[in-house]
Design a protein around this motif. Structure first.
Motif, PDB file in Angstrom:
ATOM      1  N   VAL A  73       0.842  -1.205   0.000  1.00 48.33           N
ATOM      2  CA  VAL A  73       0.000   0.000   0.000  1.00 48.33           C
ATOM      3  C   VAL A  73       0.874   1.250   0.000  1.00 48.33           C
ATOM      4  CG1 VAL A  73      -1.761   1.300   1.265  1.00 48.33           C
ATOM      5  CG2 VAL A  73      -1.919  -1.184   1.111  1.00 48.33           C
ATOM      6  N   LEU A  74       1.985   1.221   0.720  1.00 43.92           N
ATOM      7  CA  LEU A  74       2.904   2.355   0.717  1.00 43.92           C
ATOM      8  C   LEU A  74       3.497   2.550  -0.678  1.00 43.92           C
ATOM      9  CD1 LEU A  74       3.673   4.347   2.876  1.00 43.92           C
ATOM     10  CD2 LEU A  74       5.686   2.979   3.354  1.00 43.92           C
ATOM     11  N   GLY A  75       3.761   1.457  -1.382  1.00 43.47           N
ATOM     12  CA  GLY A  75       4.218   1.557  -2.767  1.00 43.47           C
ATOM     13  C   GLY A  75       3.186   2.228  -3.655  1.00 43.47           C
ATOM     14  N   LEU A  76       1.926   1.876  -3.460  1.00 46.36           N
ATOM     15  CA  LEU A  76       0.850   2.536  -4.215  1.00 46.36           C
ATOM     16  C   LEU A  76       0.775   4.023  -3.866  1.00 46.36           C
ATOM     17  CD1 LEU A  76      -1.969  -0.170  -4.010  1.00 46.36           C
ATOM     18  CD2 LEU A  76      -0.709   0.561  -6.056  1.00 46.36           C
ATOM     19  N   LEU A  77       0.999   4.328  -2.597  1.00 47.30           N
ATOM     20  CA  LEU A  77       0.993   5.733  -2.185  1.00 47.30           C
ATOM     21  C   LEU A  77       2.105   6.510  -2.885  1.00 47.30           C
ATOM     22  CD1 LEU A  77       0.190   5.929   1.605  1.00 47.30           C
ATOM     23  CD2 LEU A  77      -0.639   7.463  -0.150  1.00 47.30           C
ATOM     24  N   SER A  78       3.273   5.906  -3.029  1.00 50.83           N
ATOM     25  CA  SER A  78       4.364   6.608  -3.701  1.00 50.83           C
ATOM     26  C   SER A  78       4.038   6.833  -5.175  1.00 50.83           C
ATOM     27  CB  SER A  78       5.685   5.856  -3.539  1.00 50.83           C
ATOM     28  OG  SER A  78       5.670   4.656  -4.270  1.00 50.83           O
ATOM     29  N   ILE A  79       3.334   5.879  -5.786  1.00 46.17           N
ATOM     30  CA  ILE A  79       2.935   6.024  -7.185  1.00 46.17           C
ATOM     31  C   ILE A  79       1.911   7.144  -7.344  1.00 46.17           C
ATOM     32  CG2 ILE A  79       1.684   4.893  -9.076  1.00 46.17           C
ATOM     33  CD1 ILE A  79       2.965   2.240  -8.076  1.00 46.17           C
ATOM     34  N   HIS A  80       0.972   7.223  -6.415  1.00 42.85           N
ATOM     35  CA  HIS A  80      -0.131   8.192  -6.513  1.00 42.85           C
ATOM     36  C   HIS A  80       0.084   9.432  -5.641  1.00 42.85           C
ATOM     37  CE1 HIS A  80      -2.496   5.453  -8.916  1.00 42.85           C
ATOM     38  NE2 HIS A  80      -2.202   4.496  -8.061  1.00 42.85           N
ATOM     39  N   ALA A  81       1.306   9.665  -5.198  1.00 44.72           N
ATOM     40  CA  ALA A  81       1.584  10.782  -4.295  1.00 44.72           C
ATOM     41  C   ALA A  81       1.188  12.133  -4.884  1.00 44.72           C
ATOM     42  CB  ALA A  81       3.058  10.803  -3.912  1.00 44.72           C
ATOM     43  N   LYS A  82       1.387  12.301  -6.156  1.00 45.23           N
ATOM     44  CA  LYS A  82       1.051  13.572  -6.792  1.00 45.23           C
ATOM     45  C   LYS A  82      -0.263  13.486  -7.568  1.00 45.23           C
ATOM     46  CE  LYS A  82       5.881  14.986  -7.422  1.00 45.23           C
ATOM     47  NZ  LYS A  82       6.291  15.218  -6.184  1.00 45.23           N
ATOM     48  N   GLY A  83      -0.968  12.385  -7.388  1.00 45.37           N
ATOM     49  CA  GLY A  83      -2.236  12.182  -8.084  1.00 45.37           C
ATOM     50  C   GLY A  83      -3.394  12.822  -7.349  1.00 45.37           C
ATOM     51  N   PRO A  84      -4.599  12.379  -7.671  1.00 47.12           N
ATOM     52  CA  PRO A  84      -5.798  12.956  -7.037  1.00 47.12           C
ATOM     53  C   PRO A  84      -5.775  12.787  -5.511  1.00 47.12           C
ATOM     54  CG  PRO A  84      -6.383  11.512  -8.870  1.00 47.12           C
ATOM     55  CD  PRO A  84      -4.915  11.349  -8.636  1.00 47.12           C
ATOM     56  N   GLY A  85      -6.159  13.845  -4.825  1.00 48.65           N
ATOM     57  CA  GLY A  85      -6.150  13.837  -3.366  1.00 48.65           C
ATOM     58  C   GLY A  85      -7.036  12.757  -2.770  1.00 48.65           C
ATOM     59  N   ALA A  86      -8.161  12.461  -3.424  1.00 52.84           N
ATOM     60  CA  ALA A  86      -9.080  11.440  -2.904  1.00 52.84           C
ATOM     61  C   ALA A  86      -8.431  10.062  -2.913  1.00 52.84           C
ATOM     62  CB  ALA A  86     -10.367  11.420  -3.724  1.00 52.84           C
ATOM     63  N   VAL A  87      -7.649   9.763  -3.943  1.00 48.52           N
ATOM     64  CA  VAL A  87      -6.957   8.466  -4.017  1.00 48.52           C
ATOM     65  C   VAL A  87      -5.910   8.384  -2.919  1.00 48.52           C
ATOM     66  CG1 VAL A  87      -5.441   7.039  -5.444  1.00 48.52           C
ATOM     67  CG2 VAL A  87      -7.398   8.195  -6.486  1.00 48.52           C
ATOM     68  N   ARG A  88      -5.138   9.464  -2.768  1.00 48.47           N
ATOM     69  CA  ARG A  88      -4.100   9.492  -1.741  1.00 48.47           C
ATOM     70  C   ARG A  88      -4.707   9.338  -0.342  1.00 48.47           C
ATOM     71  NH1 ARG A  88      -2.042  13.898  -3.308  1.00 48.47           N
ATOM     72  NH2 ARG A  88      -3.164  15.207  -1.839  1.00 48.47           N
ATOM     73  N   THR A  89      -5.820  10.012  -0.097  1.00 44.44           N
ATOM     74  CA  THR A  89      -6.469   9.923   1.210  1.00 44.44           C
ATOM     75  C   THR A  89      -6.956   8.506   1.482  1.00 44.44           C
ATOM     76  OG1 THR A  89      -7.096  12.245   1.191  1.00 44.44           O
ATOM     77  CG2 THR A  89      -8.382  10.789   2.612  1.00 44.44           C
ATOM     78  N   GLN A  90      -7.552   7.869   0.493  1.00 47.38           N
ATOM     79  CA  GLN A  90      -8.038   6.496   0.684  1.00 47.38           C
ATOM     80  C   GLN A  90      -6.886   5.536   0.949  1.00 47.38           C
ATOM     81  OE1 GLN A  90     -11.226   5.467   1.135  1.00 47.38           O
ATOM     82  NE2 GLN A  90     -11.560   7.670   1.128  1.00 47.38           N
ATOM     83  N   LEU A  91      -5.755   5.741   0.274  1.00 47.68           N
ATOM     84  CA  LEU A  91      -4.589   4.889   0.529  1.00 47.68           C
ATOM     85  C   LEU A  91      -4.015   5.151   1.925  1.00 47.68           C
ATOM     86  CD1 LEU A  91      -2.917   5.004  -2.992  1.00 47.68           C
ATOM     87  CD2 LEU A  91      -3.951   3.001  -1.885  1.00 47.68           C
TER      88      LEU A  91
END
Length: 186
Positions: free
Chosen positions: A20-38
């Motif tokens: 999940v932390l890996g996914l967070l690094s991928i989506h770190a600059k992506g949509p805020g809603a995705v980052r918040t859910q992760l």
């Protein structure tokens, strides 16, 4: 993660935080809603996995080591850390994650024990903060104070200057509301 964590095998469940932390690094600059859910997913994992099973001795130490060193040294890592440090105490105080009562009591004890480390991480990020990051630091600080109530040891308060940061932020228009939340919890 919220309800069926226990049905995962031990190996898969213990590998999940890094995934999940890996996914967070991928989506770190992506949509805020995705980052918040992760970030909520990482916090839910912290609710399910006992402190003794985290590298470093507890979740807060583990997440601090992961995000403030190694591959996660950029500005987005600090924002991820702040968001996790905000949602972690909020989720711990909520009954949303489906956790047995005995584990819930353990979580309260673990997070109380992690408070000095959490405040230390917030101080580290606060030293490099400006603008929106300062607001995030104050929001996380308020969330931790709300969780632990008046159980903050005076020595912990003196080590970290977040109370001073919150009081100074009252003078700034852009961080006023976050500062008010933190000062109310103080």
């Amino acid at each position: 993660i919220l309800r069926d964590f226990e049905e995962l095998g031990h190996t898969i469940g213990r590998k999940l935080p890094d995934d999940v932390l890996g996914l967070l690094s991928i989506h770190a600059k992506g949509p805020g809603a995705v980052r918040t859910q992760l970030c909520l997913a990482v916090a839910a994992l912290a609710m399910h996995i006992p402190s003794a099973e985290w590298a470093g001795g507890d979740f807060v130490t583990w997440i601090g080591q992961k995000l403030l060193s190694g591959a996660y040294t950029d500005e987005s890592a600090r924002h991820i850390l702040l968001e996790i440090l905000t949602v972690l105490p909020q989720e711990a105080g909520s009954y949303q994650p489906s956790i047995v009562p005995e584990r819930r009591r353990q979580i309260e004890d673990e997070l109380q024990h992690s408070l000095p480390q959490s405040l230390n991480l917030l101080c580290i990020v606060s030293d490099k903060a400006g603008g929106k990051t300062a607001d995030q630091v104050l929001e996380a600080f308020a969330a931790w104070l709300l969780l632990v109530g008046n159980k903050v040891a005076p020595s912990v308060e003196m080590e970290c200057k977040l109370e001073y940061v919150a009081l100074e932020a009252l003078k700034k228009e852009d961080s006023f509301f976050s500062a008010v939340d933190a000062v109310v919890e103080i």
